[in-house]
Design an enzyme around this catalytic site. Structure first.
Site, PDB file in Angstrom:
ATOM      1  N   LYS A  22       0.175   4.241  -0.346  1.00 15.24           N
ATOM      2  CA  LYS A  22      -0.477   5.438   0.193  1.00 15.24           C
ATOM      3  C   LYS A  22      -0.216   6.636  -0.737  1.00 15.24           C
ATOM      4  CE  LYS A  22      -0.270   3.379   4.717  1.00 15.24           C
ATOM      5  NZ  LYS A  22      -0.212   3.520   6.154  1.00 15.24           N
ATOM      6  N   ASN A  54       0.869  -1.175   0.000  1.00 13.22           N
ATOM      7  CA  ASN A  54       0.000   0.000   0.000  1.00 13.22           C
ATOM      8  C   ASN A  54       0.908   1.227   0.000  1.00 13.22           C
ATOM      9  OD1 ASN A  54      -1.788   2.057   0.517  1.00 13.22           O
ATOM     10  ND2 ASN A  54      -2.328   1.383   2.595  1.00 13.22           N
TER      11      ASN A  54
END
Ligand code: PGA
Length: 250
Positions: free
Chosen positions: A11, A9
């Site tokens: 982000k 992930n």
């Protein structure tokens, strides 16, 4: 047998240039990853570039969020059908940052889970307690509330082709990992809770751990019987570290 899954992930990090370097590093060492299915979840605007760079590699593409609506006047939102256009195989729903910073409710997260599935994308449902809730001894209650909202929306069997990520919020980005035993306890609880409704689904659903996973602690976490891989934040931005974590998934 559940194939382990390791999802990065990213982000809201990276640039076109840094992402190209990161992917070169990941692809260069991928042949040393034996068992795990590997997924990267870039910010939306890089999906197209990343898809192109992943052509011919076994790394799958995922997104970090999806709208619960199929289309329409929802400025700034991205529909599941759009993610499918870019061959996203996975999408993260209900990450704690979405819940706490952007006010996503359990029912909204459940609707996102349903929207992803309807488009043929596998949702990665994040659940987990904040520190205060752990200290109050209500971790299980919180996780059940988050999980039940999804089960009510889509039915328990729908979890089988999705993924659950248990991410204690106090462990995300803090360097404080849950111990393998602490994580296993919650993972076993989640699987048990699903088994009460469908033993088959409980046996099939992959439950990832997330929260400060690093190369140094991945092996011990992934050795736990109910931990089927990881959702990796910070450490997924470093190719060498990420690949070491992928290698630890057996
Ligand atoms: P972290 O993030 O690995 O940086 O703790 C995990 C996540 O938020 O999914």
């Amino acid at each position: 047998m559940r194939q382990p899954l390791v999802a990065g992930n990213w982000k809201m990090n990276g640039s076109a240039e840094s992402i190209e370097r990161l992917l070169d590093g990941i692809k260069g060492s991928l042949d040393t990853v034996e068992k795990a299915e590997v997924v990267v979840c870039p910010p939306f605007v890089y999906l197209s570039d990343v898809r192109r760079q992943l052509t011919g590699s076994s790394v799958a593409l995922g997104a970090q969020n999806v709208s619960e609506h199929p289309s329409g006047a929802y400025t700034g939102e991205i529909a599941a059908s759009m993610l499918l256009d870019f061959q996203c195989r996975y999408v993260i729903v209900g990450h704690s940052e979405r819940r706490s910073l952007f006010g996503e409710s359990d029912s909204q997260v459940a609707a996102k889970f349903a929207a992803a599935r309807a488009a043929g994308i596998r949702p990665i449902l994040c659940v987990g307690e904040v520190l205060e809730e752990r200290e109050q001894g209500i971790t299980e209650k919180v996780v059940v509330r988050q999980l039940d909202a999804v089960i009510e929306e889509v039915g328990v069997e729908a979890l089988a082709d999705g993924v659950i990520a248990y991410e204690p919020v106090w462990a995300i980005g803090t360097g404080k990992t849950a111990s393998p035993e602490q994580a296993q306890e919650v993972h076993a609880f989640i699987r048990g809770r699903i088994a009460e409704r469908s033993a088959d689904t409980a046996g099939q659903v992959r439950i990832l751990y997330g929260g400060s996973v690093k190369a140094a602690n991945a092996e011990a976490l992934f050795a736990m019987p109910d931990i089927d891989g990881g959702l990796i934040g910070g450490a997924s931005l470093d190719a060498e570290e990420f690949i070491s974590i992928c290698r630890a998934a057996v």
